[in-house]
Motif scaffolding. Structure first.
Motif, mmCIF file in Angstrom:
data_model
loop_
_atom_site.group_PDB
_atom_site.id
_atom_site.type_symbol
_atom_site.label_atom_id
_atom_site.label_comp_id
_atom_site.label_asym_id
_atom_site.label_seq_id
_atom_site.Cartn_x
_atom_site.Cartn_y
_atom_site.Cartn_z
ATOM 1 N N GLN A 75 0.843 -1.196 0.000
ATOM 2 C CA GLN A 75 0.000 0.000 0.000
ATOM 3 C C GLN A 75 0.878 1.246 0.000
ATOM 4 O O GLN A 75 1.822 1.366 0.789
ATOM 5 C CB GLN A 75 -0.911 -0.008 1.237
ATOM 6 C CG GLN A 75 -1.867 1.162 1.298
ATOM 7 C CD GLN A 75 -2.747 1.136 2.542
ATOM 8 O OE1 GLN A 75 -2.623 0.240 3.366
ATOM 9 N NE2 GLN A 75 -3.621 2.111 2.675
ATOM 10 N N SER A 76 0.568 2.201 -0.868
ATOM 11 C CA SER A 76 1.407 3.400 -1.013
ATOM 12 C C SER A 76 0.701 4.685 -0.596
ATOM 13 O O SER A 76 1.337 5.739 -0.521
ATOM 14 C CB SER A 76 1.878 3.522 -2.469
ATOM 15 O OG SER A 76 0.760 3.614 -3.343
ATOM 16 N N GLU A 77 -0.618 4.611 -0.345
ATOM 17 C CA GLU A 77 -1.368 5.800 0.041
ATOM 18 C C GLU A 77 -2.495 5.395 0.985
ATOM 19 O O GLU A 77 -2.957 4.255 0.955
ATOM 20 C CB GLU A 77 -1.959 6.468 -1.203
ATOM 21 C CG GLU A 77 -2.923 5.573 -1.965
ATOM 22 C CD GLU A 77 -3.472 6.212 -3.228
ATOM 23 O OE1 GLU A 77 -3.288 7.435 -3.408
ATOM 24 O OE2 GLU A 77 -4.095 5.494 -4.029
ATOM 25 N N PRO A 78 -2.932 6.308 1.855
ATOM 26 C CA PRO A 78 -4.073 5.973 2.720
ATOM 27 C C PRO A 78 -5.308 5.685 1.886
ATOM 28 O O PRO A 78 -5.533 6.311 0.846
ATOM 29 C CB PRO A 78 -4.256 7.237 3.567
ATOM 30 C CG PRO A 78 -2.972 7.985 3.457
ATOM 31 C CD PRO A 78 -2.417 7.666 2.107
ATOM 32 N N ILE A 79 -6.093 4.720 2.335
ATOM 33 C CA ILE A 79 -7.326 4.350 1.638
ATOM 34 C C ILE A 79 -8.486 4.394 2.621
ATOM 35 O O ILE A 79 -8.357 3.917 3.760
ATOM 36 C CB ILE A 79 -7.221 2.948 1.014
ATOM 37 C CG1 ILE A 79 -6.135 2.919 -0.066
ATOM 38 C CG2 ILE A 79 -8.559 2.500 0.422
ATOM 39 C CD1 ILE A 79 -5.882 1.547 -0.663
ATOM 40 N N ALA A 80 -9.584 4.947 2.191
ATOM 41 C CA ALA A 80 -10.804 4.984 2.998
ATOM 42 C C ALA A 80 -11.930 4.335 2.210
ATOM 43 O O ALA A 80 -12.269 4.785 1.109
ATOM 44 C CB ALA A 80 -11.168 6.413 3.369
ATOM 45 N N ILE A 88 -13.988 2.608 6.857
ATOM 46 C CA ILE A 88 -12.783 1.992 7.396
ATOM 47 C C ILE A 88 -11.588 2.603 6.676
ATOM 48 O O ILE A 88 -11.569 2.707 5.450
ATOM 49 C CB ILE A 88 -12.825 0.456 7.253
ATOM 50 C CG1 ILE A 88 -11.575 -0.179 7.873
ATOM 51 C CG2 ILE A 88 -12.984 0.017 5.812
ATOM 52 C CD1 ILE A 88 -11.706 -1.685 8.057
ATOM 53 N N VAL A 89 -10.616 3.034 7.461
ATOM 54 C CA VAL A 89 -9.432 3.703 6.914
ATOM 55 C C VAL A 89 -8.214 2.861 7.247
ATOM 56 O O VAL A 89 -8.072 2.368 8.380
ATOM 57 C CB VAL A 89 -9.269 5.121 7.511
ATOM 58 C CG1 VAL A 89 -8.037 5.807 6.924
ATOM 59 C CG2 VAL A 89 -10.523 5.960 7.274
ATOM 60 N N PHE A 90 -7.325 2.693 6.264
ATOM 61 C CA PHE A 90 -6.084 1.972 6.541
ATOM 62 C C PHE A 90 -4.922 2.625 5.809
ATOM 63 O O PHE A 90 -5.071 3.198 4.726
ATOM 64 C CB PHE A 90 -6.187 0.491 6.193
ATOM 65 C CG PHE A 90 -6.832 0.156 4.886
ATOM 66 C CD1 PHE A 90 -6.079 -0.120 3.755
ATOM 67 C CD2 PHE A 90 -8.218 0.083 4.776
ATOM 68 C CE1 PHE A 90 -6.670 -0.452 2.554
ATOM 69 C CE2 PHE A 90 -8.827 -0.258 3.568
ATOM 70 C CZ PHE A 90 -8.044 -0.518 2.445
ATOM 71 N N GLU A 91 -3.767 2.531 6.443
ATOM 72 C CA GLU A 91 -2.560 3.170 5.934
ATOM 73 C C GLU A 91 -1.361 2.295 6.252
ATOM 74 O O GLU A 91 -1.272 1.720 7.341
ATOM 75 C CB GLU A 91 -2.409 4.557 6.567
ATOM 76 C CG GLU A 91 -1.296 5.389 5.981
ATOM 77 C CD GLU A 91 -1.327 6.829 6.500
ATOM 78 O OE1 GLU A 91 -0.463 7.613 6.077
ATOM 79 O OE2 GLU A 91 -2.214 7.157 7.329
ATOM 80 N N ASN A 92 -0.461 2.155 5.307
ATOM 81 C CA ASN A 92 0.726 1.305 5.473
ATOM 82 C C ASN A 92 0.352 -0.113 5.883
ATOM 83 O O ASN A 92 1.052 -0.759 6.671
ATOM 84 C CB ASN A 92 1.689 1.911 6.502
ATOM 85 C CG ASN A 92 2.236 3.259 6.057
ATOM 86 O OD1 ASN A 92 2.545 3.460 4.873
ATOM 87 N ND2 ASN A 92 2.348 4.190 6.994
#
Length: 454
Positions: free
Chosen positions: A42-47, A66-70
């Motif tokens: 993953q290269s960018e935050p995703i919501a 739901i938000v996820f990062e790295n």
């Protein structure tokens, strides 16, 4: 002429290479391309916004985000802050579930049953606690694609054979190599409990000879004693190391130490009442964390399982009864009966690599025969993670856990639902697999023939 022929051959080879490279770049759906492509981290935050989120551990969130990062979940809820620069995906009307977990699998170490060299499931000998399944996992296995597009994103890939088979490895179904895929290389130790009803005991048991027609094979008591002796030797080795004594290094005993210390569970394959009872008695004397795998007769010792907080991994619900006097629905209804009795359990896909992609239906059958729907989902998510000690990472949708999740049209255990997209540690997966590829290929053939006929 010869010169022209060689030149033409080179030209054809170069053209084939360039064509192949171009086709590969087009994506996995073309004929020459890989069936699935490994994707980058993953290269960018995703919501993911607007879905019904089934956290498993904390209920259901309607119209949630739901938000996820790295690769890690950072927020889950109906009203969460979306970080600047995040890619927002509208998933209104969809459902989000944790990725399913197969608590007993051979994905990655078994490919084609009739081709021996494609299978690396069993080691020689009867005591192999140092065997780690992860190092044998083939990241190019075609079963990985069909497994994960069915919603199974984590497998407990498990070796077999002998009395002590080795270590189950928790594997993410994404990555170029086993190192990338490995979530926990030493999740559980595996023991195959001897069968007390088998004449002459289990065949081929090392150290006891192997006479013709079952002669000189060890008895049930001899096999159990050999298991006790190995554990005693491993414990003595551990204690000697702790005391600072000089001992000859032994990788088999080194691998036993986490199991002896209770850091990882010991998963014992046992089905009959006698097997399960003897395994429980043995585990109590050894002071280890016991998990029963198989457990066909677990309902008959449910009180003892509950009293000792011993969970069960059911290896199949979509199976016929093993005894003539049992009802047709014995296996289908076993999860509901264990739930009513208070036994904690997980449901697996039957161990075979080719069958892991039906894990969701193994759990779905249990719903049809009385198991509450939310308990069936737990049996292939949070329960499986907790039993195998990987719940810190997966099994439910909570901040701090891996972003390993599914976007579906409904409950993934329902045969009418579809898994539209999946993420493993935040990686947005390529949802192509060999089954879909063949569907597209032969559908194209049907359409071509139809045009010819018309």
């Amino acid at each position: 002429m010869k010169h022209t022929s060689r030149f033409s051959t080179r030209g054809r080879l170069l053209g084939s290479f360039l064509t192949g490279a171009f086709v590969l770049a087009l994506g996995a759906s073309t004929a020459e391309a890989q069936v699935r492509m490994t994707v980058p981290p993953q290269s960018e935050p995703i919501a993911l916004q607007g879905a019904t989120i089934h956290t498993v551990s904390s209920g259901v969130i309607e119209n949630g985000t739901i938000v996820f990062e790295n690769g890690v979940i950072t927020a889950v809820g109906a009203d969460v802050d979306i970080p600047a620069g995040a890619r927002v995906v509208d998933v209104a009307g969809k459902h989000i579930y944790p990725g399913l977990i197969d608590s007993y699998s051979q994905v990655g170490i078994a490919e084609i049953g009739a081709v021996d060299v494609s299978n690396d499931t069993n080691e020689m000998g009867d005591f192999n606690p140092n065997v780690r399944a992860e190092v044998a996992v083939n990241g190019e296995s075609r079963h990985i694609g069909t497994t994960r597009t069915a919603g199974v994103l984590v497998t407990l890939t498990t070796p077999g054979g002998g009395l002590i088979s080795g270590l189950s490895s928790a594997m993410n179904m994404e990555g170029w190599t086993w190192e990338e895929m490995s979530l926990d290389g030493a999740a559980a130790m595996n023991v195959n409990w001897p069968n007390p009803s088998a004449r002459g005991g289990r065949g081929g048991f090392g150290g006891f000879g192997g006479g013709q027609g079952g002669q000189n094979r060890p008895t049930y008591e001899e096999q159990v004693q050999s298991l006790k002796t190995f554990f005693a030797d491993a414990r003595a080795y551990r204690d000697a190391l702790a005391a600072g004594e000089r001992v000859r290094s032994d990788t088999r005993y080194d691998a036993m130490i986490p199991a002896l210390n209770g850091d990882i569970p010991v998963v014992v394959a046992a089905n009959g009442v006698a097997q399960i009872n003897d395994a429980i008695t043995w585990a109590e004397s050894e002071g280890i964390r016991l998990v029963i795998r198989g457990g066909e007769d677990a309902i008959h010792v449910a009180d003892r399982l509950v009293a000792n907080d011993i969970p069960v991994i059911l290896t199949s619900t979509m199976a016929a009864p093993g005894r003539a006097y049992e009802g047709y629905d014995r296996e289908y209804g076993m999860p509901a009966r264990l739930h009513e009795a208070g036994v904690k359990f997980a449901i697996s896909g039957g161990s075979g690599a080719a069958y892991t992609n039906r894990l969701q239906w193994e759990a779905g059958v249990a719903v049809a025969f009385g198991l509450p729907e939310d308990e069936a989902v737990k049996a292939v998510t949070l329960n499986a993670a907790e039993i195998m000690g990987i719940d810190e990472h997966v099994g439910s949708l909570e901040p701090g856990k891996d972003a390993t999740l599914l976007i579906t049209t409904g409950n993934p255990l329902d045969t009418m639902s579809e898994v539209e997209q999946a993420y493993i540690q935040g990686r947005e997966l390529d949802m192509m697999d060999i089954h879909k590829w063949f569907f597209e290929k032969y559908m194209a053939k049907v359409l071509q023939l139809r045009r010819l006929v018309m």
